[in-house]
Design a protein around this motif. Sequence first.
Motif, PDB file in Angstrom:
ATOM      1  N   LEU A 161       0.811  -1.209   0.000  1.00  0.00           N
ATOM      2  CA  LEU A 161       0.000   0.000   0.000  1.00  0.00           C
ATOM      3  C   LEU A 161       0.855   1.274   0.000  1.00  0.00           C
ATOM      4  CD1 LEU A 161      -2.807   1.354   0.192  1.00  0.00           C
ATOM      5  CD2 LEU A 161      -2.665   1.058   2.686  1.00  0.00           C
ATOM      6  N   ALA A 162       1.807   1.385   0.906  1.00  0.00           N
ATOM      7  CA  ALA A 162       2.602   2.609   1.025  1.00  0.00           C
ATOM      8  C   ALA A 162       3.402   2.898  -0.252  1.00  0.00           C
ATOM      9  CB  ALA A 162       3.534   2.526   2.227  1.00  0.00           C
ATOM     10  N   ALA A 163       4.022   1.880  -0.825  1.00  0.00           N
ATOM     11  CA  ALA A 163       4.814   2.069  -2.041  1.00  0.00           C
ATOM     12  C   ALA A 163       3.916   2.440  -3.217  1.00  0.00           C
ATOM     13  CB  ALA A 163       5.604   0.805  -2.359  1.00  0.00           C
ATOM     14  N   TRP A 164       2.762   1.787  -3.339  1.00  0.00           N
ATOM     15  CA  TRP A 164       1.836   2.089  -4.425  1.00  0.00           C
ATOM     16  C   TRP A 164       1.371   3.538  -4.346  1.00  0.00           C
ATOM     17  CZ3 TRP A 164      -3.921   1.638  -3.777  1.00  0.00           C
ATOM     18  CH2 TRP A 164      -4.599   1.925  -4.969  1.00  0.00           C
ATOM     19  N   ARG A 165       1.011   3.994  -3.131  1.00  0.00           N
ATOM     20  CA  ARG A 165       0.530   5.374  -2.984  1.00  0.00           C
ATOM     21  C   ARG A 165       1.646   6.383  -3.221  1.00  0.00           C
ATOM     22  NH1 ARG A 165      -3.010   4.976  -5.275  1.00  0.00           N
ATOM     23  NH2 ARG A 165      -3.491   7.119  -4.871  1.00  0.00           N
ATOM     24  N   ALA A 166       2.861   6.076  -2.786  1.00  0.00           N
ATOM     25  CA  ALA A 166       3.987   6.990  -3.028  1.00  0.00           C
ATOM     26  C   ALA A 166       4.206   7.168  -4.531  1.00  0.00           C
ATOM     27  CB  ALA A 166       5.250   6.472  -2.350  1.00  0.00           C
ATOM     28  N   ASP A 167       4.173   6.075  -5.272  1.00  0.00           N
ATOM     29  CA  ASP A 167       4.324   6.157  -6.729  1.00  0.00           C
ATOM     30  C   ASP A 167       3.172   6.941  -7.358  1.00  0.00           C
ATOM     31  OD1 ASP A 167       6.659   4.693  -6.573  1.00  0.00           O
ATOM     32  OD2 ASP A 167       5.751   2.812  -7.259  1.00  0.00           O
ATOM     33  N   ALA A 168       1.955   6.686  -6.892  1.00  0.00           N
ATOM     34  CA  ALA A 168       0.783   7.373  -7.443  1.00  0.00           C
ATOM     35  C   ALA A 168       0.854   8.877  -7.176  1.00  0.00           C
ATOM     36  CB  ALA A 168      -0.496   6.788  -6.851  1.00  0.00           C
ATOM     37  N   LEU A 169       1.250   9.270  -5.966  1.00  0.00           N
ATOM     38  CA  LEU A 169       1.351  10.696  -5.656  1.00  0.00           C
ATOM     39  C   LEU A 169       2.465  11.374  -6.455  1.00  0.00           C
ATOM     40  CD1 LEU A 169       0.584  10.844  -1.858  1.00  0.00           C
ATOM     41  CD2 LEU A 169      -0.824  11.657  -3.739  1.00  0.00           C
ATOM     42  N   ALA A 170       3.544  10.652  -6.675  1.00  0.00           N
ATOM     43  CA  ALA A 170       4.616  11.217  -7.503  1.00  0.00           C
ATOM     44  C   ALA A 170       4.099  11.467  -8.923  1.00  0.00           C
ATOM     45  CB  ALA A 170       5.821  10.272  -7.529  1.00  0.00           C
ATOM     46  N   ALA A 171       3.322  10.534  -9.443  1.00  0.00           N
ATOM     47  CA  ALA A 171       2.743  10.718 -10.783  1.00  0.00           C
ATOM     48  C   ALA A 171       1.765  11.890 -10.791  1.00  0.00           C
ATOM     49  CB  ALA A 171       2.046   9.435 -11.234  1.00  0.00           C
ATOM     50  N   LEU A 172       0.914  11.987  -9.773  1.00  0.00           N
ATOM     51  CA  LEU A 172      -0.036  13.107  -9.696  1.00  0.00           C
ATOM     52  C   LEU A 172       0.686  14.446  -9.633  1.00  0.00           C
ATOM     53  CD1 LEU A 172      -2.766  11.731  -7.260  1.00  0.00           C
ATOM     54  CD2 LEU A 172      -3.034  12.261  -9.698  1.00  0.00           C
ATOM     55  N   VAL A 230      -8.630  23.292  -6.304  1.00  0.00           N
ATOM     56  CA  VAL A 230      -9.378  22.074  -5.983  1.00  0.00           C
ATOM     57  C   VAL A 230      -8.706  21.340  -4.828  1.00  0.00           C
ATOM     58  CG1 VAL A 230     -10.148  19.837  -6.893  1.00  0.00           C
ATOM     59  CG2 VAL A 230     -10.158  21.862  -8.370  1.00  0.00           C
ATOM     60  N   LEU A 231      -9.519  20.808  -3.918  1.00  0.00           N
ATOM     61  CA  LEU A 231      -9.035  19.908  -2.862  1.00  0.00           C
ATOM     62  C   LEU A 231      -9.591  18.524  -3.124  1.00  0.00           C
ATOM     63  CD1 LEU A 231      -9.258  21.739   0.594  1.00  0.00           C
ATOM     64  CD2 LEU A 231      -7.231  20.909  -0.594  1.00  0.00           C
ATOM     65  N   CYS A 232      -8.748  17.506  -2.922  1.00  0.00           N
ATOM     66  CA  CYS A 232      -9.149  16.120  -3.092  1.00  0.00           C
ATOM     67  C   CYS A 232      -8.855  15.354  -1.815  1.00  0.00           C
ATOM     68  CB  CYS A 232      -8.386  15.464  -4.234  1.00  0.00           C
ATOM     69  SG  CYS A 232      -8.646  16.234  -5.833  1.00  0.00           S
ATOM     70  N   ASP A 233      -9.857  14.633  -1.326  1.00  0.00           N
ATOM     71  CA  ASP A 233      -9.658  13.637  -0.282  1.00  0.00           C
ATOM     72  C   ASP A 233      -9.537  12.309  -1.002  1.00  0.00           C
ATOM     73  OD1 ASP A 233      -9.835  15.270   1.982  1.00  0.00           O
ATOM     74  OD2 ASP A 233     -11.996  15.034   2.148  1.00  0.00           O
ATOM     75  N   GLN A 234      -8.534  11.510  -0.634  1.00  0.00           N
ATOM     76  CA  GLN A 234      -8.361  10.230  -1.303  1.00  0.00           C
ATOM     77  C   GLN A 234      -8.029   9.145  -0.286  1.00  0.00           C
ATOM     78  OE1 GLN A 234      -4.907   9.205  -4.008  1.00  0.00           O
ATOM     79  NE2 GLN A 234      -6.560   9.461  -5.516  1.00  0.00           N
ATOM     80  N   TRP A 235      -8.793   8.057  -0.360  1.00  0.00           N
ATOM     81  CA  TRP A 235      -8.557   6.878   0.461  1.00  0.00           C
ATOM     82  C   TRP A 235      -8.139   5.760  -0.473  1.00  0.00           C
ATOM     83  CZ3 TRP A 235     -12.421  10.351   0.931  1.00  0.00           C
ATOM     84  CH2 TRP A 235     -12.634  10.935   2.191  1.00  0.00           C
ATOM     85  N   ALA A 236      -7.201   4.913  -0.032  1.00  0.00           N
ATOM     86  CA  ALA A 236      -6.722   3.821  -0.887  1.00  0.00           C
ATOM     87  C   ALA A 236      -6.504   2.559  -0.065  1.00  0.00           C
ATOM     88  CB  ALA A 236      -5.431   4.229  -1.574  1.00  0.00           C
ATOM     89  N   ALA A 281     -12.159  -0.634   9.988  1.00  0.00           N
ATOM     90  CA  ALA A 281     -12.707  -1.988  10.117  1.00  0.00           C
ATOM     91  C   ALA A 281     -11.610  -3.035   9.906  1.00  0.00           C
ATOM     92  CB  ALA A 281     -13.877  -2.198   9.170  1.00  0.00           C
ATOM     93  N   GLU A 282     -10.470  -2.804  10.541  1.00  0.00           N
ATOM     94  CA  GLU A 282      -9.331  -3.724  10.527  1.00  0.00           C
ATOM     95  C   GLU A 282      -8.691  -3.896   9.151  1.00  0.00           C
ATOM     96  OE1 GLU A 282     -10.325  -7.352  12.572  1.00  0.00           O
ATOM     97  OE2 GLU A 282     -11.396  -6.264  14.121  1.00  0.00           O
ATOM     98  N   GLN A 283      -8.893  -2.954   8.257  1.00  0.00           N
ATOM     99  CA  GLN A 283      -8.283  -2.976   6.920  1.00  0.00           C
ATOM    100  C   GLN A 283      -7.387  -1.748   6.779  1.00  0.00           C
ATOM    101  OE1 GLN A 283      -8.754  -5.358   4.503  1.00  0.00           O
ATOM    102  NE2 GLN A 283      -7.274  -4.315   3.237  1.00  0.00           N
ATOM    103  N   PRO A 284      -6.093  -1.919   6.438  1.00  0.00           N
ATOM    104  CA  PRO A 284      -5.213  -0.765   6.259  1.00  0.00           C
ATOM    105  C   PRO A 284      -5.692   0.138   5.130  1.00  0.00           C
ATOM    106  CG  PRO A 284      -3.946  -2.809   6.336  1.00  0.00           C
ATOM    107  CD  PRO A 284      -5.392  -3.187   6.240  1.00  0.00           C
ATOM    108  N   VAL A 285      -5.659   1.433   5.379  1.00  0.00           N
ATOM    109  CA  VAL A 285      -6.045   2.426   4.383  1.00  0.00           C
ATOM    110  C   VAL A 285      -5.028   3.570   4.413  1.00  0.00           C
ATOM    111  CG1 VAL A 285      -7.607   3.663   5.948  1.00  0.00           C
ATOM    112  CG2 VAL A 285      -7.945   3.855   3.502  1.00  0.00           C
ATOM    113  N   ALA A 286      -4.735   4.099   3.237  1.00  0.00           N
ATOM    114  CA  ALA A 286      -3.888   5.286   3.119  1.00  0.00           C
ATOM    115  C   ALA A 286      -4.803   6.447   2.764  1.00  0.00           C
ATOM    116  CB  ALA A 286      -2.828   5.089   2.045  1.00  0.00           C
ATOM    117  N   TYR A 287      -4.751   7.499   3.551  1.00  0.00           N
ATOM    118  CA  TYR A 287      -5.547   8.704   3.295  1.00  0.00           C
ATOM    119  C   TYR A 287      -4.601   9.818   2.869  1.00  0.00           C
ATOM    120  CZ  TYR A 287      -7.958  13.078   4.109  1.00  0.00           C
ATOM    121  OH  TYR A 287      -8.472  14.339   3.951  1.00  0.00           O
ATOM    122  N   ARG A 288      -4.996  10.545   1.835  1.00  0.00           N
ATOM    123  CA  ARG A 288      -4.246  11.716   1.391  1.00  0.00           C
ATOM    124  C   ARG A 288      -5.231  12.828   1.058  1.00  0.00           C
ATOM    125  NH1 ARG A 288      -1.264   8.391   3.088  1.00  0.00           N
ATOM    126  NH2 ARG A 288       0.556   7.486   2.076  1.00  0.00           N
TER     127      ARG A 288
END
Length: 160
Positions: free
Chosen positions: A57-68, A104-110, A86-93
């Motif tokens: 999760l952390a690596a995927w989101r880091a790559d995605a944010l770099a692309a954004l 624009v502001l974006c809330d993003q959960w992954a 609910a016991e599931q890891p989530v990354a919020y940005r």
Amino acid sequence: MTSTTPAHDITVAVPRHWASRKDPEHGIVVAARARALPASGFAPEIVLRTVPVDAELAAWRADALAALSRQLDDFDLEDADEFDLAEQPVAYRRFAHRFGAVDVLCDQWAWVVDGTGVTLTASVARAEYADYCDLFEDVAATVEISGAAPGSGHRGAARW
């Protein structure tokens, strides 16, 4: 809304009065947009999408944010957090960018579940963020992936 990926059933509750569409062939479980334009002229939007992921999760989101940051004008990461819903890891940005003349502001959960990346992105003009941030959190709480609920609420409990 419900969609099925090769390995998962994914559901989310979006405001009933918003226009919505699906495009499963392009990974869009649902895209919902407010029908009425607020003062900014930027329609608030919620998009739930899936993509195959072969990273944590952390690596995927880091790559995605770099692309954004390369794709969006004036990209600025304003908040980042990792926690469990609910016991599931989530990354919020929360990040900002410009779309034409609109800030624009974006809330993003992954989430990453068994090789499937799921993102919920909610976008609104910064000037109207306070009017929509609670709604966006309520929608995030309804996300369910394969019966395991990453969110903390239930679709039937949505109040809109």
